[in-house]
Design a protein around this motif. Sequence first.
Motif, PDB file in Angstrom:
ATOM      1  N   UNK A  57       0.853  -1.185   0.000  1.00 38.08           N
ATOM      2  CA  UNK A  57       0.000   0.000   0.000  1.00 38.08           C
ATOM      3  C   UNK A  57       0.887   1.232   0.000  1.00 38.08           C
ATOM      4  N   UNK A  58       0.745   2.046  -1.020  1.00 33.25           N
ATOM      5  CA  UNK A  58       1.509   3.286  -1.125  1.00 33.25           C
ATOM      6  C   UNK A  58       0.541   4.458  -1.200  1.00 33.25           C
ATOM      7  N   UNK A  59       0.587   5.301  -0.182  1.00 36.66           N
ATOM      8  CA  UNK A  59      -0.302   6.467  -0.118  1.00 36.66           C
ATOM      9  C   UNK A  59       0.567   7.711   0.000  1.00 36.66           C
ATOM     10  N   UNK A  60       0.296   8.686  -0.831  1.00 37.11           N
ATOM     11  CA  UNK A  60       1.030   9.945  -0.700  1.00 37.11           C
ATOM     12  C   UNK A  60       0.413  10.769   0.424  1.00 37.11           C
ATOM     13  N   UNK A  61       1.172  11.696   0.953  1.00 43.35           N
ATOM     14  CA  UNK A  61       0.656  12.517   2.057  1.00 43.35           C
ATOM     15  C   UNK A  61      -0.549  13.350   1.635  1.00 43.35           C
ATOM     16  N   UNK A  63      -3.021  12.308   0.084  1.00 42.22           N
ATOM     17  CA  UNK A  63      -4.211  11.447   0.201  1.00 42.22           C
ATOM     18  C   UNK A  63      -4.622  11.221   1.653  1.00 42.22           C
ATOM     19  N   UNK A  64      -3.797  11.648   2.583  1.00 41.40           N
ATOM     20  CA  UNK A  64      -4.096  11.452   3.991  1.00 41.40           C
ATOM     21  C   UNK A  64      -5.003  12.554   4.526  1.00 41.40           C
ATOM     22  N   UNK A  65      -5.806  12.235   5.552  1.00 45.54           N
ATOM     23  CA  UNK A  65      -6.612  13.286   6.182  1.00 45.54           C
ATOM     24  C   UNK A  65      -5.680  14.294   6.863  1.00 45.54           C
ATOM     25  N   UNK A  66      -6.133  15.536   7.060  1.00 46.51           N
ATOM     26  CA  UNK A  66      -5.284  16.590   7.628  1.00 46.51           C
ATOM     27  C   UNK A  66      -4.640  16.215   8.956  1.00 46.51           C
ATOM     28  N   UNK A  67      -5.339  15.477   9.811  1.00 52.54           N
ATOM     29  CA  UNK A  67      -4.797  15.140  11.134  1.00 52.54           C
ATOM     30  C   UNK A  67      -3.610  14.177  11.057  1.00 52.54           C
ATOM     31  N   UNK A  68      -3.414  13.533   9.904  1.00 51.96           N
ATOM     32  CA  UNK A  68      -2.332  12.545   9.743  1.00 51.96           C
ATOM     33  C   UNK A  68      -1.141  13.068   8.980  1.00 51.96           C
ATOM     34  N   UNK A  69      -1.175  14.319   8.563  1.00 53.73           N
ATOM     35  CA  UNK A  69      -0.067  14.862   7.752  1.00 53.73           C
ATOM     36  C   UNK A  69       1.038  15.393   8.605  1.00 53.73           C
TER      37      UNK A  69
END
Length: 69
Positions: A57-61, A63-69
Motif C-alpha cells: 500500500x503506497x499512499x502519498x501525504x 491522500x491522507x486526512x489533515x490530522x495525519x499529515x
Amino acid sequence: MELAIKICMFLVVYLINGVQSIDHHKPLTTSKIIARLNLEPNPEGGFYAETFRDTSINISTSQLPPRCK
C-alpha cells in the motif's frame, strides 16, 4: 476473534516465562523483558513490537486526512 486473543496472550506469557534470568533465584525486571523482546516505546503508553508492515500500500501525504499529515 476470542481465540486469536487467547493465542496472543498465551504467546506473550510463553515468551516472558521463556526468557529466563541468568540467576534463576532472581526474577527478570520489566526493563530486561522489554530489552530481550526488543520492544519499542509506544507514544500512547506502554511498549510494542512491529510484526508486520504492508508494503503493497503506497499512499502519498496528499491522500491522507489533515490530522495525519
